[in-house]
Design an enzyme around this catalytic site. Structure first.
Site, PDB file in Angstrom:
ATOM      1  CD  GLU A  67       7.906  -3.848  -1.214  1.00 17.00           C
ATOM      2  OE1 GLU A  67       7.817  -4.885  -0.535  1.00 17.00           O
ATOM      3  OE2 GLU A  67       8.206  -3.818  -2.417  1.00 17.00           O
ATOM      4  CB  ILE A 122      -0.977   0.033   1.203  1.00 15.92           C
ATOM      5  CG1 ILE A 122      -0.224  -0.181   2.514  1.00 15.92           C
ATOM      6  CG2 ILE A 122      -2.100  -0.940   1.036  1.00 15.92           C
ATOM      7  CD1 ILE A 122      -1.071   0.075   3.747  1.00 15.92           C
ATOM      8  N   GLY A 123       2.134   1.150   0.173  1.00 14.96           N
ATOM      9  CA  GLY A 123       2.942   2.372   0.195  1.00 14.96           C
ATOM     10  C   GLY A 123       4.413   2.028   0.326  1.00 14.96           C
ATOM     11  CB  ALA A 124       7.352   3.252  -0.845  1.00 18.18           C
ATOM     12  CG  ASP A 175       7.467  15.783   9.841  1.00 16.73           C
ATOM     13  OD1 ASP A 175       7.138  16.828   9.243  1.00 16.73           O
ATOM     14  OD2 ASP A 175       7.915  14.779   9.252  1.00 16.73           O
TER      15      ASP A 175
END
Ligand code: AMP
Length: 845
Positions: A527, A520-522, A639
């Site tokens: 991963e 689903i993402g990096a 952040d």
């Protein structure tokens, strides 16, 4: 005669259609019918006036159930005024109802000539105490002779809402002024938010308020054996019968854990002590829970720990510090020292000093020292204190030493102070005389030191470890750490072994319980995937799986797991929840709850303009609530940005991306500053950029930027301005303009978050409180930011403390002065340019 003929055609047509219609009944769960003409068996009892106007066509469906259809078609006659009255419709307490009509209407143009009076609309009227017209109803589609021939059914559905209703019931009426209509069905219903169980809280069937924009706040009831976490669970019932803006939640009470949506008792050998813990845990080494439902475990014989030890701490055999000495006494301090234990249970990592005023042992303080000595400060004069010391090794804490009683010195009396002052005066005179004669630098220093030693309250060259500053002390009251309601965040750096920190805060999960289904993402380390987690005895759940790619260094492994050590300390509905870690097999993984809608910035860009203001405020409220929790825990995020917020399928937003420097290294938005270190400039408060002053107040600044991102559906803050220009503009007091369609109240809040003076910014609890108020009173969100505050690619000047945010509050004179053109003020006035609005409208001519 002709009129009769048209009617017959209508009847035939309607009958066929009604049969088709009856098969398609399906009422949504949040609608409650007050009247449905299709379900009435027997006579509807509606009254037509005059008698030759509306007429009921008695038909039956294939099961011989009656179908009530009313029609009228007196298109050939002048001055028609035909009424059809329903009987009394009870509202059942609803203040807002919906009326759904299904009808067909004949196209006047398709009638043979000579039908000049034909109409294509009819009126819908209601009566509580007097008649009020609801609306003129027109057909989207009218039918013609051709449709009849082809048996094409042009059925219209119209829905109108009606409210606020003030009585127990009302009448409906349909007024025909000369159309050809067949009323196939009339349904009157209200919407309600149906009974719901969410996050262990029950919300009853709720009838919405009378206004279309109103939200009714409902406090949920925690289900059996659960309690509210931090605040009572709340939901808001909208006029559309939908539950919106979930706030708070219930969690199982200590001794219970949540399994399949209910609280189940902890098994023997397991315990759950904190509301924040997710599940019952196995008792730590050398302790046991002999009964079900344990909230703590008790130590085995000859093993110990003290009440204030965390419940997950192992019981250890004693390694007592035997003697504690008093080396020095002041009126507010006592210097202690002790010998290392004879037989420590491993290498000693640190000592804990516990102390309290005699006979006040319900409130005590614990401080830590790596040395075998400590000056305890902040004590009351002339008071007796009890001290106990214990050592910590890698096996845990030993038992506390026996109690040692020491007394602080009394306050100096006026005479003794005078005496001391004269000693000081003599010493200083002596020093000056000596200085005059000596001339040696080292002598200056030692003499000055001597003088200072004689001053009251001054410690002289005392080399012992000093007590840590206030924030590193832990105060206990009746066995609990005294922080207002919340635990404190523990920096994983305080653990010498990072693996110990991970396992202190994160549960180890066996990899066989996880199935990876898709990527689903990096992430920076590898991963991010998703798939089901099937823990024995627990309901299967969808999780996100962050993996550490092969070939990592030990440092990378540590940095990767760092995030889990932080995340595992949090338990809040608006903070991403850690399920556990996989460290005993490869690849190393961090398992968190799965957030169906991914990161907030991408989600908003994909759904530009799709949400109501209340939904957006609900999201902001969630983020603020998560941030309030973090700041209460003493954790500064550094952040906070929409890209670091995740959104689940219920639009609940959760703060994610923890880990400080790692996260900043990882964040593509973070840039190096002149002082070194990476900082996401656009989201960061000026003091944090300038001298790395990161605090909850700088998180509040970032929160203001997140508000702006949310209200502008993922627009990039400061657009394509360079980081340098952003720093300069903010420094010069320019701020982002209000996003399009942004409620003024929200823009004011953003501007408050961007106050230069960090102590003037609101605190997160104030932000949550304000957003709650706005949610409760949606009309306060109606006033939108004035377009003059919303100059789409300019910044607006930040105004004074009152939170004003436009330059137009200046006078023309002030403005001219500020651009060094004050001498033209008179000229402007003479020309009629007396306000900045008029100046803004000036043309070049
Ligand atoms: P991160 O390394 O935490 O920034 O994650 C990289 C990307 O993976 C994020 O931008 C999300 O799109 C996705 N992601 C991370 N955690 C989750 C989660 N818990 N649920 C859904 N998607 C996630």
């Amino acid at each position: 005669m002709q009129s009769r003929w048209w009617c017959c055609r209508l009847v035939a047509w309607t009958w066929v259609w009604s049969l088709a219609l009856l098969g398609a009944w399906c009422i949504p769960a949040n609608e409650v019918n007050l009247l449905d003409s299709r379900s009435v068996i027997g006579d509807l009892g509606w009254v037509a006036y005059p008698k030759n106007g509306w007429e009921e066509i008695g038909e039956v469906d294939e099961d011989y159930a009656p179908i009530h259809t009313y029609q009228v078609c007196r298109v050939m006659e002048q001055n028609q005024n035909n009424w059809l009255h329903t009987n009394w419709i009870l509202t059942e307490g609803a203040q807002r109802v919906f009326i759904e009509l299904k009808f067909t209407l004949r196209d006047c143009n398709s009638l043979p000539g000579g039908v000049g009076t034909c109409k294509e609309t009819f009126n819908m009227v209601m009566k509580e105490s007097r008649y009020i017209k609801i609306d003129t109803i027109a057909a989207d589609e009218s039918f013609t002779e051709l449709d009849l021939g082809d048996r094409v059914m042009k059925l219209n559905t119209e829905v109108r809402d009606l409210g606020p209703l003030t009585r127990k019931g009302f009448y409906l009426a349909f007024q025909d002024l000369g159309a050809c209509i067949a009323l196939v069905s009339v349904r009157v219903f209200y919407k309600r938010c149906p009974f719901l169980v969410k996050s262990l809280a029950e919300f009853p069937d709720t009838i919405p308020g009378s206004e279309a924009s109103q939200l009714v706040e409902v406090v949920g009831r925690c289900v059996n054996n659960s309690l509210p976490l931090y605040e009572p669970p709340r939901m808001h019932c909208s006029a559309e019968g939908e539950w919106l803006v979930p706030i708070g939640k219930c969690v199982c009470q200590p001794g219970f854990e949540e399994i399949n949506g209910s609280c189940q008792v902890c098994k023997v050998g397991f315990y759950r002590s904190l509301l924040e813990s997710v599940a019952c845990s196995k008792c730590p080494p050398h302790s046991a829970a002999r009964q079900m439902g344990a909230t703590t475990c008790s130590c085995e014989d000859a093993y110990y720990k003290i009440d204030s030890d965390p419940p997950n701490m192992a019981c250890t055999p004693p390694s007592p510090v035997s003697v504690v000495r008093k080396d020095h006494t002041g009126k507010s301090s006592i210097a202690l020292s002790w010998a290392e234990p004879d037989r420590p249970n491993g290498i000693i990592l640190e000592y804990e000093i516990k102390y309290f005023e005699k006979e006040q042992d319900s409130s005590y303080t614990i401080i830590k020292s790596k040395e075998t000595e400590m000056v305890v400060e902040g004590l009351k004069p002339s008071s007796v204190y009890i001290f106990q010391v214990r050592a910590r090794t890698s096996a845990g804490y030993g038992a506390f030493s026996r109690r040692f009683e020491f007394q602080t010195s009394p306050y100096l009396t006026a005479t003794s102070e005078r005496a001391q002052a004269s000693i000081v005066a003599v010493a200083i005179t002596l020093a000056l005389v000596l200085l005059a004669v000596s001339g040696f630098l080292h002598l200056h220093i030692s003499i000055l030191m001597m003088c200072l030693c004689l001053l009251p309250n001054r410690r002289c060259g005392y080399s012992k470890a000093k007590q840590d500053p206030e924030e590193e002390k832990m105060h206990f009251h009746n066995g609990h750490i005294k922080f207002p309601g919340v635990r404190t965040y523990i920096d994983p750096l305080t653990y010498e072994d990072p693996n110990q920190a991970v396992h202190e805060f994160a549960q180890e999960i066996d990899v066989s319980f996880i199935s990876i289904e898709r990527i689903i993402g990096a992430g920076e380390f590898g991963e991010v995937c998703s798939g089901p987690l099937r823990l024995p005895g627990k309901r299967e759940m969808q999780v996100a799986i962050k993996t550490l790619k092969a070939g990592y260094t030990e440092q990378q492994r540590r940095d990767f797991l760092w995030e889990a050590s932080i995340m595992g300390q949090f338990n809040h509905p608006n903070i991403i929840r850690l399920e556990g870690v996989v460290t005993k097999s490869k690849p190393v993984m961090i398992i968190t709850e799965y957030m169906e809608n991914g990161s907030l910035d991408t989600f908003l860009k994909k759904n530009d303009g799709q949400f109501t203001v209340i939904q957006l405020v609900g999201m902001l409220r969630g983020i603020a609530s998560g941030m309030r929790y973090l700041s209460d825990m003493g954790y500064v995020h550094r952040d906070l940005a929409a890209r670091n917020i995740l959104v689940n399928s219920n639009l609940v937003c959760k703060v994610s991306d923890f880990g400080l420097s790692r996260v900043l290294e990882d964040d593509p938005e973070a840039a190096y500053t002149t002082r070194g270190g990476k900082i996401p400039i656009r989201w960061t408060a000026p003091e944090a950029i300038a001298y790395r002053k990161f605090t909850s107040a700088s998180d509040v600044w970032s929160y203001g930027i997140v508000m702006w991102e949310v209200m502008s559906y993922g627009e990039r803050p400061y657009w394509e301005m360079s980081n340098q220009d952003v720093i300069k503009a903010v420094e010069e007091n320019y701020r982002l303009p209000g996003p399009m369609d942004c409620p003024e109240a929200l823009y004011h809040l953003m501007m408050d978050c961007w106050q230069r003076e960090r102590n003037s910014r609101p605190k997160f609890d104030e932000i949550v409180c304000l957003l709650d108020k706005l949610i409760r009173n949606p009309s306060s969100l109606k006033k939108l930011v004035n377009s003059s505050h919303r100059v789409s690619n300019l910044l607006v000047e930040h105004a004074s403390a009152e939170g004003e945010c436009n330059t137009l509050s200046q006078t023309v004179g002030e403005w001219l002065d500020s651009i060094k053109m004050g001498r033209y003020t008179e000229l402007f006035m003479e020309g009629g340019y007396s306000s900045l609005e008029t100046v803004a409208q000036m043309t070049s001519e």
